[in-house]
Design a protein around this motif. Structure first.
Motif, PDB file in Angstrom:
ATOM      1  N   PHE A   1      20.616  40.605  44.158  1.00 18.42           N
ATOM      2  CA  PHE A   1      21.844  39.979  43.667  1.00 18.42           C
ATOM      3  C   PHE A   1      22.059  40.432  42.229  1.00 18.42           C
ATOM      4  O   PHE A   1      21.215  40.205  41.373  1.00 18.42           O
ATOM      5  N   THR A   2      23.182  41.077  41.978  1.00 19.06           N
ATOM      6  CA  THR A   2      23.518  41.573  40.646  1.00 19.06           C
ATOM      7  C   THR A   2      24.921  41.099  40.304  1.00 19.06           C
ATOM      8  O   THR A   2      25.835  41.247  41.120  1.00 19.06           O
ATOM      9  N   THR A   3      25.082  40.537  39.115  1.00 17.53           N
ATOM     10  CA  THR A   3      26.400  40.079  38.677  1.00 17.53           C
ATOM     11  C   THR A   3      26.685  40.589  37.266  1.00 17.53           C
ATOM     12  O   THR A   3      25.762  40.884  36.500  1.00 17.53           O
ATOM     13  N   GLU A   4      27.968  40.666  36.965  1.00 16.07           N
ATOM     14  CA  GLU A   4      28.385  40.995  35.602  1.00 16.07           C
ATOM     15  C   GLU A   4      29.818  40.534  35.411  1.00 16.07           C
ATOM     16  O   GLU A   4      30.563  40.351  36.375  1.00 16.07           O
ATOM     17  N   VAL A   5      30.197  40.327  34.173  1.00 14.43           N
ATOM     18  CA  VAL A   5      31.580  40.022  33.816  1.00 14.43           C
ATOM     19  C   VAL A   5      32.048  41.161  32.936  1.00 14.43           C
ATOM     20  O   VAL A   5      31.408  41.494  31.934  1.00 14.43           O
ATOM     21  N   VAL A   6      33.159  41.787  33.357  1.00 13.30           N
ATOM     22  CA  VAL A   6      33.696  42.945  32.639  1.00 13.30           C
ATOM     23  C   VAL A   6      35.190  42.736  32.413  1.00 13.30           C
ATOM     24  O   VAL A   6      35.843  41.998  33.164  1.00 13.30           O
ATOM     25  N   PRO A   7      35.775  43.383  31.398  1.00 16.69           N
ATOM     26  CA  PRO A   7      37.219  43.255  31.187  1.00 16.69           C
ATOM     27  C   PRO A   7      38.001  43.996  32.274  1.00 16.69           C
ATOM     28  O   PRO A   7      37.621  45.095  32.685  1.00 16.69           O
ATOM     29  N   ALA A   8      39.094  43.379  32.726  1.00 11.52           N
ATOM     30  CA  ALA A   8      39.972  44.021  33.703  1.00 11.52           C
ATOM     31  C   ALA A   8      40.613  45.244  33.068  1.00 11.52           C
ATOM     32  O   ALA A   8      40.896  45.246  31.862  1.00 11.52           O
ATOM     33  N   PRO A   9      40.855  46.308  33.852  1.00 12.13           N
ATOM     34  CA  PRO A   9      41.387  47.559  33.296  1.00 12.13           C
ATOM     35  C   PRO A   9      42.692  47.416  32.507  1.00 12.13           C
ATOM     36  O   PRO A   9      42.801  47.943  31.419  1.00 12.13           O
ATOM     37  N   MET A  10      43.657  46.691  33.009  1.00  9.98           N
ATOM     38  CA  MET A  10      44.956  46.614  32.338  1.00  9.98           C
ATOM     39  C   MET A  10      45.063  45.438  31.373  1.00  9.98           C
ATOM     40  O   MET A  10      45.542  45.586  30.267  1.00  9.98           O
ATOM     41  N   SER A  11      44.597  44.279  31.810  1.00 10.72           N
ATOM     42  CA  SER A  11      44.821  43.055  31.041  1.00 10.72           C
ATOM     43  C   SER A  11      43.669  42.672  30.129  1.00 10.72           C
ATOM     44  O   SER A  11      43.829  41.821  29.262  1.00 10.72           O
TER      45      SER A  11
END
Length: 172
Positions: free
Chosen positions: A119-129
């Protein structure tokens, strides 16, 4: 040979894995498999080693002595894997980040008798917003009696509530 599962955590710095490897090899042990990662300045890992029965206690003591160097090691004796009663399914999930998303997904999986193998998770910025996007990848151990379609239906109902995109596929 006895098999051990070790959990390791320490402030990240060069040479941590080498110290573990030295300790294992110095007691006649064999490094079999591991998953390790650096996160927020900490290094954590889990590994499985085999060691001759006569060196077991000495290796455990040596691993616990690494605590003096800031390396915490928790040792568990490895059990025998049960016969395979599950099929591997890959899960990929992306959606707007919010508190409780992991709880909701894992609750449903647990209710269905599905185990998390990876199980791998991450929070990343959306490409456009640049809004925060939650991304999870998992290898699921799905009971043989649970069809992929039934799992998909239950997860999609949850995905609609969570507003996430979900993909399931048999593991290669």
């Amino acid at each position: 040979m006895d098999h051990l599962v070790l959990t390791v955590i320490a402030p990240d710095k060069p040479g941590l894995v080498e110290k573990l490897a030295q300790c294992v090899a110095g007691h006649g042990g064999n490094w079999l498999e591991s998953r390790m990662s650096r996160m927020a300045g900490q290094f954590a890992g889990i590994l499985r080693v085999a060691v001759p029965a006569e060196a077991y206690e000495e290796l455990v003591q040596a691993l616990q002595a690494l605590d003096a160097q800031g390396i915490r090691v928790v040792v568990a004796q490895s059990g025998i894997e049960p016969s395979c009663t599950w099929k591997p399914i890959h899960l990929d999930l992306v959606g707007n980040d919010r508190p409780g998303i992991v709880r909701d997904i894992t609750r449903l999986l647990s209710e269905l008798g599905v185990n998390l193998e990876r199980f791998t998770t991450e929070v990343v910025p959306a490409p456009m917003s640049s809004e925060p996007l939650f991304h999870a990848e998992a290898l699921l151990a799905v009971p043989l009696g649970l069809t992929l379609d039934a799992l998909q239906v239950r997860l999609e109902a949850l995905a609609d509530d969570l507003m996430v995109e979900l993909k399931l596929r048999p593991e290669d």
